[in-house]
Design a protein around this motif. Structure first.
Motif, PDB file in Angstrom:
ATOM      1  N   ILE A  40       0.827  -1.205   0.000  1.00 43.55           N
ATOM      2  CA  ILE A  40       0.000   0.000   0.000  1.00 43.55           C
ATOM      3  C   ILE A  40       0.860   1.255   0.000  1.00 43.55           C
ATOM      4  CG2 ILE A  40      -1.727   1.309   1.303  1.00 43.55           C
ATOM      5  CD1 ILE A  40      -2.756  -1.356   2.396  1.00 43.55           C
ATOM      6  N   ASP A  44      -2.599   5.781  -2.639  1.00 46.28           N
ATOM      7  CA  ASP A  44      -3.461   4.796  -3.293  1.00 46.28           C
ATOM      8  C   ASP A  44      -4.946   5.107  -3.147  1.00 46.28           C
ATOM      9  OD1 ASP A  44      -1.544   3.190  -4.415  1.00 46.28           O
ATOM     10  OD2 ASP A  44      -1.526   1.716  -2.791  1.00 46.28           O
ATOM     11  N   ILE A  46      -8.325   2.942  -2.939  1.00 44.70           N
ATOM     12  CA  ILE A  46      -8.652   1.558  -2.585  1.00 44.70           C
ATOM     13  C   ILE A  46     -10.165   1.371  -2.504  1.00 44.70           C
ATOM     14  CG2 ILE A  46      -8.359  -0.271  -0.864  1.00 44.70           C
ATOM     15  CD1 ILE A  46      -5.791   1.095   0.052  1.00 44.70           C
ATOM     16  N   ILE A 115      -6.008  -0.553  -5.692  1.00 51.25           N
ATOM     17  CA  ILE A 115      -6.218  -1.822  -4.997  1.00 51.25           C
ATOM     18  C   ILE A 115      -7.715  -2.044  -4.815  1.00 51.25           C
ATOM     19  CG2 ILE A 115      -5.842  -3.120  -2.858  1.00 51.25           C
ATOM     20  CD1 ILE A 115      -3.292  -1.469  -2.414  1.00 51.25           C
TER      21      ILE A 115
END
Length: 268
Positions: A40, A44, A46, A115
């Protein structure tokens, strides 16, 4: 994962895990998905699919101070609880939406996230590969898709009531096309969703309940018994006997439950 099953075809509308919300709220990134932490980055974006009450989602947001996290779950109650928890902790870079894991592409654009993560979700779905394929489409090239599912549940000392309930749960899952031990084969689902074997990392993790947490777990198991009663899978007599057995068993200091989970981490 929401305490409300994501499967639209489940029919009975039961909420097997309602009284396990307290246990679910104790899930953390460090305890439940440590394998993901090193991947991570602070910037990021997510997506947490089946975020439940949001404890893991909020933990992810804390790891991306310059990024953003979205939690999505079919349960309106869980989403409300997640929003309250984020507000109480002053977490600004997270948002929660009500939505179905089967309809991710109707909610988000392709390649929107670095992600896409799911914890104890695929094992509750009938279309695991389809959902994983959607998770992949939502992930940017080079991004990651991560999922953890239960592989096995062990307990000591032996308890016939739990054996009975486990048997009923497995039969119920089989009749609906759900795989309760999905952590054994989620790497296969990932491959069927389009990831090459070279793109898939896999591993295991574990969790356990004993002492006070064991009593909490047993209360949740009793709630599941009530749902089986409502669905006609147990008689009232069987239900009463099972609940009494749980109460006595959970009070023993030597009682414990151990869960083995299987995780996959796939690079898009």
């Amino acid at each position: 994962m929401s305490t409300k099953e994501q499967t639209p075809s489940s029919g009975d509308g039961s909420r097997t895990y309602d009284s396990l919300r307290d246990i679910m709220s104790q899930r953390t990134v460090a305890k439940n998905i440590p394998y993901l932490i090193e991947h991570i980055k602070p910037t990021d974006r997510i997506l947490d699919v089946g975020c439940g009450v949001g404890s893991i989602t909020i933990g992810l947001a804390q790891l991306v101070p310059q990024g953003h996290v979205v939690g999505i779950d079919v349960g309106e109650t869980e989403i409300a609880m997640a929003r309250d928890a984020a507000a109480e902790q002053g977490i600004k870079n997270v948002e929660f939406k009500t939505g179905d894991a089967h309809k991710l592409l109707e909610t988000f654009g392709e390649g929107s996230f670095d992600i896409v993560h799911a914890h104890m979700v695929l094992m509750h779905l009938t279309e695991q590969v389809t959902v994983l394929r959607s998770m992949r489409q939502l992930t940017r090239p080079g991004g990651l898709v991560a999922s953890t599912d239960m592989a096995e549940m062990l307990y000591y000392p032996p308890l016939s009531a739990l054996d009975k309930q486990k048997e009923i749960w497995y039969k119920s899952c089989e009749s609906r096309g759900i795989v309760p031990n999905g952590g054994r084969l989620n790497h296969v689902w990932a491959h069927e969703a389009g990831f090459e074997w070279s793109q898939i990392q896999l591993g295991t993790s574990s969790q356990q309940w004993f002492g006070e947490s064991m009593k909490q777990w047993a209360r949740g198991a009793c709630n599941a018994t009530q749902n089986f009663l409502k669905s006609g899978l147990l008689t009232a007599e069987e239900c009463t006997r099972i609940e009494a057995s749980y109460e006595d068993w959970a009070a023993k200091p030597e009682s414990r439950v151990m869960g083995l989970d299987g995780w996959v981490l796939c690079q898009n």
